[in-house]
Design an enzyme around this catalytic site. Structure first.
Site, PDB file in Angstrom:
ATOM      1  N   THR A  70     124.628  -2.891  39.981  1.00 43.77           N
ATOM      2  CA  THR A  70     123.543  -2.269  38.799  1.00 43.77           C
ATOM      3  C   THR A  70     122.471  -1.803  39.877  1.00 43.77           C
ATOM      4  O   THR A  70     121.792  -0.523  39.645  1.00 43.77           O
ATOM      5  CB  THR A  70     122.882  -3.152  38.032  1.00 43.77           C
ATOM      6  OG1 THR A  70     123.902  -3.535  37.018  1.00 43.77           O
ATOM      7  CG2 THR A  70     121.872  -2.728  37.206  1.00 43.77           C
ATOM      8  N   SER A 194     130.435  -2.441  43.018  1.00 52.17           N
ATOM      9  CA  SER A 194     130.201  -4.003  42.817  1.00 52.17           C
ATOM     10  C   SER A 194     131.311  -4.801  43.357  1.00 52.17           C
ATOM     11  O   SER A 194     132.348  -4.639  42.683  1.00 52.17           O
ATOM     12  CB  SER A 194     129.677  -3.974  41.340  1.00 52.17           C
ATOM     13  OG  SER A 194     129.105  -5.433  41.089  1.00 52.17           O
ATOM     14  N   ALA A 195     130.904  -5.754  44.048  1.00 51.72           N
ATOM     15  CA  ALA A 195     131.799  -6.374  44.606  1.00 51.72           C
ATOM     16  C   ALA A 195     132.592  -7.681  43.744  1.00 51.72           C
ATOM     17  O   ALA A 195     133.687  -7.931  43.875  1.00 51.72           O
ATOM     18  CB  ALA A 195     131.287  -7.291  45.884  1.00 51.72           C
ATOM     19  N   CYS A 320     130.498  -6.630  16.580  1.00 55.98           N
ATOM     20  CA  CYS A 320     130.667  -7.741  15.936  1.00 55.98           C
ATOM     21  C   CYS A 320     130.826  -8.946  16.819  1.00 55.98           C
ATOM     22  O   CYS A 320     131.353  -9.957  16.943  1.00 55.98           O
ATOM     23  CB  CYS A 320     131.561  -7.955  14.612  1.00 55.98           C
ATOM     24  SG  CYS A 320     131.379  -6.908  13.305  1.00 55.98           S
TER      25      CYS A 320
END
Length: 462
Positions: A70, A194-195, A320
């Protein structure tokens, strides 16, 4: 207990564990120092960068390690937009990008820029022509994921990259889901990954920025990682990330073929075993280990909890689930059913017996949840009633209840007449049209309800 959520976080690869433990002994010193321990740490860092750059397909000096995937996305988007602020302030993305990209776009818009979303089809892929049409002289940056994190659909990166190159716009690729399976097609300008998606440790991201791309890092920086990821490097985790990436790439062809066969079995068998199911995502251009399907008349959170009770760890993009009360933006953009959504993403070395047991358990679990909610029987006979329209008041009740109530009464009106469902749950805007698509009924449209919420009108045609 079978773990079927590798798209969220893959189990640690054995090589990652070995490299992490070894580098804890050898790589604890500051790689910026010139004494012996520092030089040893620098050698480990440089070797890890070279290995990761080889897998990405870039030069080592174009790649930096960040504290997460991120952070790599946010740093890359903000730096590229700032570096090209003279070119314009438009940020063009697909409608199914990961939330980290969309959050970066929202921050850009809050600062005065604009973000344009390119729609996708029911498979989840963008049309390269539509993406090209969204580019203009004020576009500073475009972003397209290599493969979707919820449904596994691979995006036409090469075609979009060619369009961006012709328009003079850099292309940012979020390769988090696909990098462990192979390199991204050529043509990109920036790339993030991302690892923990490929079996490396959490807390390590990759950001690659091609030479020649205008880039202005935002926020405080220091001398580490080219000023793009300030702070002391987590060297043991970085070494483990690079070593595991190299290892999974070496296994990707054989393991990908094996997992694709298991996923093909799930894609084929689930609709045969469970009535009223929609398998979503492209059936061919997709990641080898991931399949997503949605079940009518099912509460997604309850379904996941029941599967967990049976020993299966799966995830959901449903409206949901405990994580969100709004429909998945990916499923919404695709226009497919969101209720009762299940994503199965198989980690490496998944056993065939585990998949077979999942297929054996799933029908009973879905039937149990439907019974609990009072869902209609799959082959319920239509009642012959005088011509009339019906109104179903489902205000204050969350999906799938409005859809269940619709299914119960659709047979009470003759062909050509309508049922109007009143609902104030945003998921109904997606799930009622999707139900019509699956059951061969006509979705007429929506209008404001005098009682509040929205009135969804469905005409019975079958």
């Amino acid at each position: 207990m079978p773990y079927f959520d590798a798209a969220s976080a893959a189990p640690p690869h054995p090589v990652a564990r070995q490299a992490l433990l070894a580098s804890l002994d050898e790589g604890w010193a500051d790689p910026a120092r010139l004494y012996r321990e520092g030089r040893r740490a620098r050698l480990l860092l440089d070797t890890a960068r070279e290995a990761a750059a080889e897998a990405v397909g870039c030069r080592p000096d174009e790649l930096v390690f960040t504290p997460s995937g991120t952070r790599a996305v946010h740093t890359g988007v903000a730096g590229a937009l700032a570096g090209r602020r003279r070119a314009g302030d438009r940020f063009v993305v697909s409608a199914v990008e990961h939330s980290s990209v969309l959050y970066a776009g929202e921050a850009h818009a809050a600062a005065g820029g604009t973000m344009t979303e390119v729609p996708v089809g029911r498979s989840g892929a963008v049309d390269p022509g539509a993406f090209e049409a969204a580019l203009d002289s004020r576009t500073a940056l475009a972003c397209l994921q290599s493969a979707n994190h919820e449904v596994g659909t691979e995006q036409p990166v090469a075609e979009v990259a060619a369009a961006c190159r012709a328009a003079g716009v850099p292309l940012f690729v979020d390769a988090a889901q696909s990098l462990g399976w192979g390199p991204v097609p050529e043509g990109w300008s920036l790339l993030a990954a991302s690892a923990h998606k490929w079996g490396g440790p959490a807390g390590v991201g990759l950001l690659a920025v091609r030479k020649g791309v205008r880039f202005a890092p935002q926020g405080p920086s220091d001398e580490r990682e080219s000023g793009r990821a300030p702070g002391f490097e987590n060297l043991p985790a970085i070494v483990a990330a690079a070593a595991s990436l190299r290892a999974v790439r070496a296994e990707a062809a054989a393991e990908g073929a094996r997992l694709r066969a298991l996923v093909d079995r799930i894609r084929a068998r689930v609709p045969e075993l469970v009535p009223d199911v929609e398998v979503v995502g492209d059936p061919v251009r997709r990641l080898p280990h991931l399949v997503t399907f949605s079940c009518l008349y099912v509460d997604g959170e309850t379904l996941l909890a029941e599967l967990d009770r049976e020993g299966f760890s799966v995830s959901s993009g449903s409206s949901c689930t405990s994580a969100t009360l709004t429909p998945s933006h990916v499923l919404r953009a695709m226009g497919v059913l969101s209720e009762g959504n299940v994503r199965v993403s198989l980690p490496a070395r998944t056993a065939e017996e585990d998949v077979d047991r999942f297929l054996a358990v799933l029908p009973g679990v879905v039937a149990s949840v439907r019974d609990r909610l009072g869902a209609p029987a799959p082959a319920a006979a239509a009642a012959a009633e005088p011509a009339r329209s019906l109104v179903v008041d489902a205000l204050g009740r969350r999906c799938p209840i409005p859809v269940i109530e619709l299914a119960r009464v659709i047979g009470d009106v003759p062909v050509g007449d309508t049922v109007t469902v009143l609902s104030d749950d945003g998921a109904a805007r997606l799930d009622i049209p999707a139900w019509c698509e699956m059951r061969g009924q006509e979705y007429v449209g929506e209008e404001p309800s005098p009682k509040g919420g929205t009135a969804y009108v469905v005409r019975r045609v079958a």
